[in-house]
Design a protein around this motif. Structure first.
Motif, short mmCIF file in Angstrom:
data_model
loop_
_atom_site.label_atom_id
_atom_site.label_comp_id
_atom_site.label_asym_id
_atom_site.label_seq_id
_atom_site.Cartn_x
_atom_site.Cartn_y
_atom_site.Cartn_z
N UNK A 88 67.31 -35.45 65.98
CA UNK A 88 67.17 -34.13 65.35
C UNK A 88 66.12 -34.25 64.25
N UNK A 89 64.94 -33.66 64.48
CA UNK A 89 63.84 -33.80 63.52
C UNK A 89 64.10 -33.08 62.21
N UNK A 90 65.14 -32.26 62.13
CA UNK A 90 65.50 -31.59 60.89
C UNK A 90 66.47 -32.42 60.04
N UNK A 91 66.87 -33.59 60.54
CA UNK A 91 67.80 -34.48 59.84
C UNK A 91 67.09 -35.78 59.49
N UNK A 92 67.70 -36.56 58.62
CA UNK A 92 67.13 -37.84 58.21
C UNK A 92 68.18 -38.93 58.33
N UNK A 93 67.71 -40.16 58.44
CA UNK A 93 68.61 -41.32 58.50
C UNK A 93 68.95 -41.88 57.13
N UNK A 94 68.34 -41.36 56.08
CA UNK A 94 68.51 -41.93 54.74
C UNK A 94 69.98 -42.05 54.35
N UNK A 95 70.74 -40.97 54.48
CA UNK A 95 72.15 -41.00 54.09
C UNK A 95 72.96 -41.93 54.99
N UNK A 96 72.68 -41.91 56.29
CA UNK A 96 73.40 -42.76 57.24
C UNK A 96 73.16 -44.23 56.94
N UNK A 116 62.12 -47.38 60.42
CA UNK A 116 60.89 -47.06 61.15
C UNK A 116 60.72 -45.54 61.05
N UNK A 117 59.71 -45.06 60.31
CA UNK A 117 59.56 -43.61 60.15
C UNK A 117 59.16 -42.94 61.46
N UNK A 118 59.46 -41.65 61.54
CA UNK A 118 59.04 -40.86 62.70
C UNK A 118 57.52 -40.75 62.70
N UNK A 119 56.95 -40.58 63.88
CA UNK A 119 55.50 -40.44 64.00
C UNK A 119 55.16 -39.38 65.04
N UNK A 120 54.54 -38.30 64.59
CA UNK A 120 54.09 -37.27 65.53
C UNK A 120 52.98 -37.83 66.42
N UNK A 124 57.35 -40.62 68.27
CA UNK A 124 58.59 -41.37 68.07
C UNK A 124 59.45 -40.67 67.02
N UNK A 125 60.76 -40.86 67.14
CA UNK A 125 61.71 -40.29 66.19
C UNK A 125 62.00 -41.30 65.08
N UNK A 126 62.61 -40.83 64.00
CA UNK A 126 62.99 -41.72 62.91
C UNK A 126 64.04 -42.71 63.42
N UNK A 127 63.83 -43.98 63.11
CA UNK A 127 64.71 -45.04 63.59
C UNK A 127 64.99 -46.04 62.48
N UNK A 128 66.01 -46.83 62.68
CA UNK A 128 66.31 -47.92 61.76
C UNK A 128 67.10 -48.97 62.52
N UNK A 129 66.83 -50.22 62.20
CA UNK A 129 67.59 -51.32 62.76
C UNK A 129 68.28 -52.07 61.63
#
Length: 139
Positions: A88-96, A116-120, A124-129
């Motif tokens: 969901x491009x309107x949400x962020x992973x920061x809080x998660x 890993x930030x999203x990239x138009x 790619x979508x915002x990701x994190x490992x």
């Protein structure tokens, strides 16, 4: 020793209300959380044609990693990977990321967090490992 089901349940207890949905080709749905490799599903999960909405969590069960050390000995490490994707491009992973990093530290050794930030440009979508170290042995 980390058990996949226990780790999955620990993650669900922390962020269950934020996890998105898998919609499979037969129109059934499930929470967008998976443990790989699952003997019934293998590495190809979700199946082709599955739509993912919201936050997806994939827990990759580790294979021991071997690295050579100076002097000829080797270090064997077992490292779990929790891969987060925010579809969901309107949400962020920061809080998660903050919730998981804080709450999981009580029971697990988080070795590193790699956002890993999203990239138009790359589509790619915002990701994190998140990498959880289970054990390390030098031989």
């Amino acid at each position: 020793m980390i058990k996949a089901l226990i780790l999955r349940n620990d993650i669900l207890a922390i962020i269950s209300n934020q996890i998105g949905t898998y919609t499979f080709t037969d129109r059934t749905t499930a929470q967008a959380i998976a443990c790989l490799p699952d003997p019934d599903k293998g590495w190809n999960y979700p199946e082709n044609g599955t739509k993912v909405s919201g936050l997806e969590v994939v827990i990759k069960q580790p294979y021991p990693d071997v690295s050579a050390n100076i002097g000829g000995d080797r270090t064997f490490t077992n490292l779990w990977e929790i891969h987060l994707k925010q579809w969901d491009t309107n949400q962020s992973l920061v809080d998660v990321i903050g919730l998981l990093s804080g709450e999981l530290l009580a029971d697990y050794l988080i070795e590193r967090v790699s956002p890993i930030p999203a990239s138009d440009k790359l589509l790619t979508v915002e990701q994190c490992k998140l990498f959880i170290k289970e054990w390390s042995v030098s031989i």
